[in-house]
Write a protein that holds these residues in place. Structure first.
Motif, PDB file in Angstrom:
ATOM      1  N   GLU A   7       3.368   7.493 -33.378  1.00  0.00           N
ATOM      2  CA  GLU A   7       4.936   7.174 -33.225  1.00  0.00           C
ATOM      3  C   GLU A   7       5.780   7.328 -34.156  1.00  0.00           C
ATOM      4  N   ASP A   8       5.341   8.274 -35.203  1.00  0.00           N
ATOM      5  CA  ASP A   8       6.304   8.485 -36.466  1.00  0.00           C
ATOM      6  C   ASP A   8       7.169   9.611 -35.859  1.00  0.00           C
ATOM      7  N   PRO A   9       8.459   9.661 -35.557  1.00  0.00           N
ATOM      8  CA  PRO A   9       9.162  10.615 -35.086  1.00  0.00           C
ATOM      9  C   PRO A   9       9.150  11.880 -36.095  1.00  0.00           C
ATOM     10  N   THR A  10       9.154  11.527 -37.365  1.00  0.00           N
ATOM     11  CA  THR A  10       9.277  12.568 -38.295  1.00  0.00           C
ATOM     12  C   THR A  10       8.246  13.220 -38.675  1.00  0.00           C
ATOM     13  N   VAL A  11       6.966  12.741 -38.338  1.00  0.00           N
ATOM     14  CA  VAL A  11       5.635  13.390 -38.460  1.00  0.00           C
ATOM     15  C   VAL A  11       5.643  14.311 -37.143  1.00  0.00           C
ATOM     16  N   ASN A  12       5.916  13.775 -36.164  1.00  0.00           N
ATOM     17  CA  ASN A  12       5.799  14.695 -35.033  1.00  0.00           C
ATOM     18  C   ASN A  12       6.778  15.824 -35.163  1.00  0.00           C
ATOM     19  N   ALA A  26      14.640   9.225 -43.707  1.00  0.00           N
ATOM     20  CA  ALA A  26      13.702   9.589 -42.734  1.00  0.00           C
ATOM     21  C   ALA A  26      13.398   8.309 -41.435  1.00  0.00           C
ATOM     22  N   GLU A  27      13.344   8.922 -40.485  1.00  0.00           N
ATOM     23  CA  GLU A  27      12.999   7.761 -39.122  1.00  0.00           C
ATOM     24  C   GLU A  27      11.658   7.583 -39.350  1.00  0.00           C
ATOM     25  N   LEU A  28      11.118   6.449 -39.144  1.00  0.00           N
ATOM     26  CA  LEU A  28       9.604   6.219 -39.357  1.00  0.00           C
ATOM     27  C   LEU A  28       8.861   5.413 -38.106  1.00  0.00           C
ATOM     28  N   GLY A  29       7.717   5.553 -38.194  1.00  0.00           N
ATOM     29  CA  GLY A  29       6.903   4.902 -37.094  1.00  0.00           C
ATOM     30  C   GLY A  29       5.458   4.688 -37.462  1.00  0.00           C
ATOM     31  N   ASP A  30       4.794   4.138 -36.684  1.00  0.00           N
ATOM     32  CA  ASP A  30       3.235   4.225 -37.162  1.00  0.00           C
ATOM     33  C   ASP A  30       2.617   5.354 -36.725  1.00  0.00           C
ATOM     34  N   ASP A  31       2.071   6.487 -37.434  1.00  0.00           N
ATOM     35  CA  ASP A  31       1.612   7.600 -37.087  1.00  0.00           C
ATOM     36  C   ASP A  31       0.170   7.526 -36.857  1.00  0.00           C
ATOM     37  N   VAL A  32      -0.442   6.441 -37.023  1.00  0.00           N
ATOM     38  CA  VAL A  32      -1.776   6.567 -36.127  1.00  0.00           C
ATOM     39  C   VAL A  32      -1.741   6.129 -34.860  1.00  0.00           C
ATOM     40  N   GLN A  64       3.291   4.982 -42.005  1.00  0.00           N
ATOM     41  CA  GLN A  64       4.926   5.416 -42.117  1.00  0.00           C
ATOM     42  C   GLN A  64       4.999   6.880 -42.702  1.00  0.00           C
ATOM     43  N   ALA A  65       4.013   7.900 -42.256  1.00  0.00           N
ATOM     44  CA  ALA A  65       3.866   9.143 -43.132  1.00  0.00           C
ATOM     45  C   ALA A  65       5.154   9.779 -43.112  1.00  0.00           C
ATOM     46  N   GLY A  66       6.221   9.445 -42.038  1.00  0.00           N
ATOM     47  CA  GLY A  66       7.221  10.239 -41.903  1.00  0.00           C
ATOM     48  C   GLY A  66       8.137  10.428 -43.291  1.00  0.00           C
ATOM     49  N   ILE A  67       7.761   9.433 -44.041  1.00  0.00           N
ATOM     50  CA  ILE A  67       8.566   9.468 -45.506  1.00  0.00           C
ATOM     51  C   ILE A  67       8.168  10.747 -46.278  1.00  0.00           C
ATOM     52  N   LEU A  68       6.938  11.089 -45.995  1.00  0.00           N
ATOM     53  CA  LEU A  68       6.506  12.241 -46.480  1.00  0.00           C
ATOM     54  C   LEU A  68       6.688  13.660 -45.838  1.00  0.00           C
ATOM     55  N   ALA A  69       6.688  13.574 -44.392  1.00  0.00           N
ATOM     56  CA  ALA A  69       7.007  14.686 -43.698  1.00  0.00           C
ATOM     57  C   ALA A  69       8.116  14.913 -43.644  1.00  0.00           C
ATOM     58  N   ALA A  70       9.097  14.225 -44.013  1.00  0.00           N
ATOM     59  CA  ALA A  70      10.653  14.406 -44.238  1.00  0.00           C
ATOM     60  C   ALA A  70      10.748  15.396 -45.294  1.00  0.00           C
ATOM     61  N   ALA A  71      10.069  15.445 -46.303  1.00  0.00           N
ATOM     62  CA  ALA A  71      10.087  16.412 -47.392  1.00  0.00           C
ATOM     63  C   ALA A  71       9.444  17.624 -46.977  1.00  0.00           C
ATOM     64  N   GLY A  72       8.415  17.643 -46.129  1.00  0.00           N
ATOM     65  CA  GLY A  72       7.919  18.617 -45.500  1.00  0.00           C
ATOM     66  C   GLY A  72       8.728  19.507 -44.878  1.00  0.00           C
TER      67      GLY A  72
END
Ligand code: TLP
Length: 345
Positions: A34-39, A25-31, A235-243
């Motif tokens: 800026e996390d592309p995976t969460v977005n 997963a591509e990550l960034g600061d979701d607060v 860096q919540a994208g690590i979780l969002a990637a599974a989502g």
């Protein structure tokens, strides 16, 4: 001993494809947003539910509470079912943290709330009363047996509420199970309400997380509520990637869990000592009781089944809930029936 875990679909572990997506997963600061995976997860969630925007949250409980905080002010009233998860199993957060007064109505057997009851529950404008602000629905409905309500019903409640200046929040923790049972796209059940929470970490098998969806304005307020609740993740994208894998790959297969639930119920119905609750299973949950001539309590039977490697939830003195999910295959269904028969023989 290999365990067969029918306690809940929350016990599901991530699939190998999810683990791979998490590692890449591509990550960034979701607060900072800026996390592309969460977005990306939020964009596809809004699209799937027919809403404008979405917010990744830590849990179903957080999604429901952030929604209530965004819709209501302190002292406002939310109408909800007396068997709704938010009323029974969310630690009273609606009152403890949101300061919202709950007005409970009786859930009908399919989990719905009657329009007549909603009408009677709305408070007149008078300084004596709290202001009615919100109606909370749940679909599928856990405590009513994993039952589901139709898109016509969802629209009817939304129209009723909007005509009276009220909002509707849907606890759609298992909305994709409802959609699979009805054979409709999930958005038909979610596009008319003002907000919906759905869970990635139940039948969809992702390890963590839920998504709250609604209008842009609502999500702006919910974003602040999530921060207030300590739910701003980095860096919540690590979780969002599974989502994302959950939404793309696991939604279409939920019907298989419903078929296995039916097969399991059929096998259990032939065992002396088991009484299936009427209509069970509606989706992926089976509710059953022990017959009067079984001398053990449900808790004692659950312990004996546990010794055989079968985990089930005792939900009352005589009753159980069994939930099928991705990690329950046909062999697990057969073993569950055999274990029940052996313990109750
Ligand atoms: N339900 C859990 C337990 O809390 C009972 C389960 O095992 O089914 N809405 C509904 C309808 C739910 O069933 C749940 C979890 C939630 C919300 C809360 O989700 P989480 O556990 O992610 O906070």
């Amino acid at each position: 001993m290999e365990l067969i875990d029918l306690r809940s679909d929350t016990v599901t572990k991530p699939t190998p494809e999810m683990l791979e997506a998490m590692a890449r997963a591509e990550l960034g600061d979701d607060v900072y947003g800026e996390d592309p995976t969460v977005n990306h997860l939020q964009e596809i969630s809004a699209e799937i539910t027919g809403q404008e925007a979405a917010l990744f949250v830590a849990s179903g409980t957080m999604g429901n509470l952030a929604a209530i905080l965004a819709h209501c002010g302190r002292g406002d009233e939310a109408i909800l079912g007396n068997k709704n998860h938010t009323f029974l199993f969310e630690a009273g957060g609606i009152s403890a943290l949101a300061g919202v007064h709950s007005h409970q109505l009786e859930n009908q057997p399919d989990g719905s709330l009657r329009i007549e009851d909603l009408q009677a529950a709305i408070r007149p404008l008078d300084a004596h009363f709290p202001s009615t602000r919100l109606i909370c629905l749940e679909n599928t409905h856990y405590r009513c047996g994993g039952t589901y309500q139709s898109s016509e019903y969802m629209r009817q409640v939304a129209d009723f509420a909007h005509a009276r200046g009220l909002k509707v929040h849907l606890d759609g923790a298992r909305i994709f199970n409802a959609a699979a049972a009805l054979g409709v796209p999930a958005r038909e059940l979610t596009q008319d309400v003002d907000s919906v929470t759905f869970c990635l970490s139940k039948g969809l098998s992702a390890p963590v997380g839920s998504v709250l969806c609604g209008s842009k304005e609502f999500i702006h307020a919910a974003h602040r509520a999530r921060k207030l609740l300590g739910g701003g993740m980095r860096q919540a994208g690590i979780l969002a990637a599974a989502g994302i894998v959950a939404l793309e790959k696991m939604v279409p297969r939920l019907g298989e869990d419903h078929v296995r639930a039916r097969n399991l119920a059929e096998g259990l119905s032939e065992i002396h000592g088991v009484i299936l609750q009427p209509g069970t299973p509606a989706t992926n949950m089976i509710f059953l009781d022990l017959a009067d001539d079984v001398l053990w309590s449900a808790k004692e039977v659950a312990e004996k089944l546990g010794e055989q490697g079968l985990l089930v939830s005792a939900v009352s003195e005589r009753g159980f809930r069994l939930v099928t999910h991705y990690w329950i295959d046909d062999a697990a269904v057969d073993k569950a029936v055999t274990d029940f028969a052996r313990v109750l023989a």
